[in-house]
Scaffold this motif. Sequence first.
Motif, PDB file in Angstrom:
ATOM      1  N   VAL A   1      -4.150  -5.536   0.842  1.00 14.15           N
ATOM      2  CA  VAL A   1      -3.589  -4.614   2.724  1.00 14.15           C
ATOM      3  C   VAL A   1      -2.708  -3.892   2.042  1.00 14.15           C
ATOM      4  N   VAL A   2      -1.735  -4.227   0.843  1.00 15.58           N
ATOM      5  CA  VAL A   2      -1.410  -3.477   0.288  1.00 15.58           C
ATOM      6  C   VAL A   2      -1.677  -1.972  -0.046  1.00 15.58           C
ATOM      7  N   ALA A   3      -2.411  -2.481  -0.728  1.00 18.87           N
ATOM      8  CA  ALA A   3      -3.379  -0.391  -1.604  1.00 18.87           C
ATOM      9  C   ALA A   3      -3.664  -0.373  -0.272  1.00 18.87           C
ATOM     10  N   LEU A   4      -4.147  -0.320   0.512  1.00 21.52           N
ATOM     11  CA  LEU A   4      -4.854   0.355   1.056  1.00 21.52           C
ATOM     12  C   LEU A   4      -3.572   2.052   2.141  1.00 21.52           C
ATOM     13  N   PRO A   5      -3.209   2.018   2.842  1.00 23.68           N
ATOM     14  CA  PRO A   5      -2.417   2.666   2.773  1.00 23.68           C
ATOM     15  C   PRO A   5      -1.650   3.607   2.187  1.00 23.68           C
TER      16      PRO A   5
ATOM     17  N   PRO B   1      10.844  -7.020   5.559  1.00 24.70           N
ATOM     18  CA  PRO B   1      10.896  -8.235   4.745  1.00 24.70           C
ATOM     19  C   PRO B   1      12.306  -9.091   4.883  1.00 24.70           C
ATOM     20  N   ARG B   2      13.115  -9.085   5.743  1.00 22.21           N
ATOM     21  CA  ARG B   2      14.367  -9.540   5.950  1.00 22.21           C
ATOM     22  C   ARG B   2      13.583 -10.530   7.341  1.00 22.21           C
ATOM     23  N   ILE B   3      13.041 -10.600   8.341  1.00 22.73           N
ATOM     24  CA  ILE B   3      12.190 -11.437   8.399  1.00 22.73           C
ATOM     25  C   ILE B   3      11.509 -12.375   8.158  1.00 22.73           C
ATOM     26  N   HIS B   4      10.067 -11.840   7.066  1.00 25.25           N
ATOM     27  CA  HIS B   4       9.312 -12.817   6.375  1.00 25.25           C
ATOM     28  C   HIS B   4       8.829 -11.577   4.646  1.00 25.25           C
ATOM     29  N   ARG B   5       9.659 -12.475   4.208  1.00 21.50           N
ATOM     30  CA  ARG B   5       8.697 -11.666   2.682  1.00 21.50           C
ATOM     31  C   ARG B   5       7.143 -11.398   2.847  1.00 21.50           C
ATOM     32  N   SER B   6       6.416 -12.181   3.515  1.00 23.69           N
ATOM     33  CA  SER B   6       5.125 -12.326   2.969  1.00 23.69           C
ATOM     34  C   SER B   6       4.122 -11.205   4.424  1.00 23.69           C
ATOM     35  N   ILE B   7       5.079 -10.779   4.584  1.00 20.10           N
ATOM     36  CA  ILE B   7       4.041  -9.741   5.581  1.00 20.10           C
ATOM     37  C   ILE B   7       3.999  -8.536   5.077  1.00 20.10           C
ATOM     38  N   PRO B   8       3.271  -8.388   4.843  1.00 18.64           N
ATOM     39  CA  PRO B   8       2.592  -7.077   4.038  1.00 18.64           C
ATOM     40  C   PRO B   8       2.773  -5.663   5.413  1.00 18.64           C
ATOM     41  N   GLU B   9       4.514  -5.564   4.460  1.00 19.86           N
ATOM     42  CA  GLU B   9       5.232  -4.525   5.150  1.00 19.86           C
ATOM     43  C   GLU B   9       4.986  -2.811   5.485  1.00 19.86           C
ATOM     44  N   SER B  10       4.179  -2.350   4.632  1.00 20.88           N
ATOM     45  CA  SER B  10       3.060  -1.164   4.467  1.00 20.88           C
ATOM     46  C   SER B  10       2.304  -1.010   5.706  1.00 20.88           C
TER      47      SER B  10
ATOM     48  N   THR C   1       1.033  -3.222   8.109  1.00 22.39           N
ATOM     49  CA  THR C   1       2.132  -3.443   9.076  1.00 22.39           C
ATOM     50  C   THR C   1       2.991  -2.128  10.377  1.00 22.39           C
ATOM     51  N   ALA C   2       3.615  -1.434   9.359  1.00 25.24           N
ATOM     52  CA  ALA C   2       4.527  -0.312   9.995  1.00 25.24           C
ATOM     53  C   ALA C   2       3.047   0.690  10.281  1.00 25.24           C
ATOM     54  N   VAL C   3       1.915   0.764   9.525  1.00 25.11           N
ATOM     55  CA  VAL C   3       0.998   1.846   9.879  1.00 25.11           C
ATOM     56  C   VAL C   3       0.289   1.467  10.575  1.00 25.11           C
ATOM     57  N   ILE C   4      -0.105  -0.043  11.126  1.00 24.90           N
ATOM     58  CA  ILE C   4      -1.047   0.447  12.072  1.00 24.90           C
ATOM     59  C   ILE C   4       0.415  -0.439  13.640  1.00 24.90           C
ATOM     60  N   VAL C   5       1.107  -0.393  13.344  1.00 26.80           N
ATOM     61  CA  VAL C   5       2.550  -0.579  14.604  1.00 26.80           C
ATOM     62  C   VAL C   5       2.730   0.518  15.086  1.00 26.80           C
ATOM     63  N   VAL C   6       2.932   1.370  13.913  1.00 28.75           N
ATOM     64  CA  VAL C   6       2.718   2.651  14.295  1.00 28.75           C
ATOM     65  C   VAL C   6       1.395   3.765  14.872  1.00 28.75           C
TER      66      VAL C   6
END
Length: 553
Positions: free
Chosen positions: A42-46, A201-210, A212-217
């Motif tokens: 999941v981290v590697a895709l973006p 990461p401040r909300i929950h470290r297990s969430i793949p931030e990159s 998630t950010a790409v999907i949301v945007v």
Amino acid sequence: MSTNVLTGVLSRTARFVPRRSDYAGLRRSWRADVVAGITVGVVALPLALAFGISSGVGAAAGLITAVVAGLVAAIFGGSHVQVSGPTGAMAVILAPIVAEHGLSSIAVVTVLAGVLVLVAGVLGLGRAVTFIPWPVIEGFTLGIAAIIFLQQVPAAFGTVAPSGARTLNAAVDVVVNADWSTAWPALAVVAMVAVIMLVLPRIHRSIPESLTAVIVVTLIVHFTGLFDVASIGELPSSLPAPSIPHVDPAMVKSVLGAAVAIAALAAIESLLSARVAATMSPTGPYDPDRELAGQGLASVASGMFGGMPATGAIARTAVNVRSGARTRVAAIVHSLLLLGVVYLATGPVSAIPLAALAGVLMVTSFRMVSVGTVRAILKSTRSDALIFVVTAIITVTLDLIEAVQIGIVVAAFFALRQVAQRSSVTREPLPGDPRPGDERIALLRLDGAMFFGAAERISTTIADHPDESVSVVIIRMSRLGMLDATGAHSLAEIVTELENRGITVIIKGVQPDHLELLEGVGVFDSLRHDNHLVDTLDEAIAHARSHVERERI
């Protein structure tokens, strides 16, 4: 004899072949390995998409590289937890190659570089990375991070970089000549991605931030229609059939230098990543030669499928280890997950804005740099701080491989200077009670190293030591740590000069590993007698006193 040679070849070849022990403990760790593989996938895709675009090869090539090279390196590499694929450093070095030689050259360059890395592993060159000083590695990392950030500036402004311009110049040109009426949508997308990646990461470290950010945007851009920005575009919905790239001798000759540079970078980055992984993971040490062989095979396979050169990825490897990976299954799952994306989700992925991927890489570039590490190096010695700064500046302004080479040369210069400064000649008093005539004996002790960097200073010091009253010089060599041909030749000249001045020279305590060199350059031939080469200090002093006694008579 032939049987022994064959046995040795087979034994060495066996090191590079996958074996059951690669998956020791899998029965206990397979669940953790699968979870870790999904997480790092999941981290590697973006990142795979972004590095592919950043290199100029394309998003599809980045994704193919993560799938093919990631799988091959996981199976054949020398680390149990290494994750391989496209990286920022490789994207940086590929961009000018694409600009100069075109996309058609990438397959040849990738396969050729892979073969070179494979050969390096077979030849046992895996330990060479240990000779790269820490300040050089960190300066290189800082420079790479700066280039990755600068490369994203055109995409962040919704434009393309001027052709043929260096990364720094292109970024400055884009900012200076920006059309803010058209640049603000892309900048807004970058800002949204950065905010999400920093806040999650401040909300929950297990969430793949990159991811998630790409999907949301991407969803915001797609459904609101407020941001007119370019997207990735069409991606292949399957892997292309593997093929051997057409080898044109003229092209091979033109890209050989580039392939060597890529191979060097792939080897350095992969071994550094594997070494970091070994310190983080309880799975034990890695095999550096097998790691090089595995990475070489991975790049060859990637090139045959239309991908780009691959290396071990430090950030993704760290995520893999922190997620609980214990065997190669985690990296294999990571590649299989991305393979599923190729066959099942290229439609949604093609809608991702280029500016969103630029935002991911900009944030990633900042995370590559450890402020604590930079501060520690700058507060260390002046020479280490200078090496760090010089390597970083050259990486940004000139060339990646040149930066490492020059950094190593500068580090070697300072190291040799330090060794030379610690080399000295000391006149010692004769042990025991003084006797008449002892003032005519000079006992000189050599410390440290007598090599090309210190030989002249030491020889001058020895030649200047004896005053007019001295008739015998004892050169004490038992504490001499290093001796090279220059130092030995200088010592032969010293002995010859002192003997020509009528001063008897006695050499004491030559170390066994120095004997052949001293004999080869004629030091012993310069002595007046063979018995002027002695093993003990007592023997040397007794012989010197006998000379002084004969002179008095």
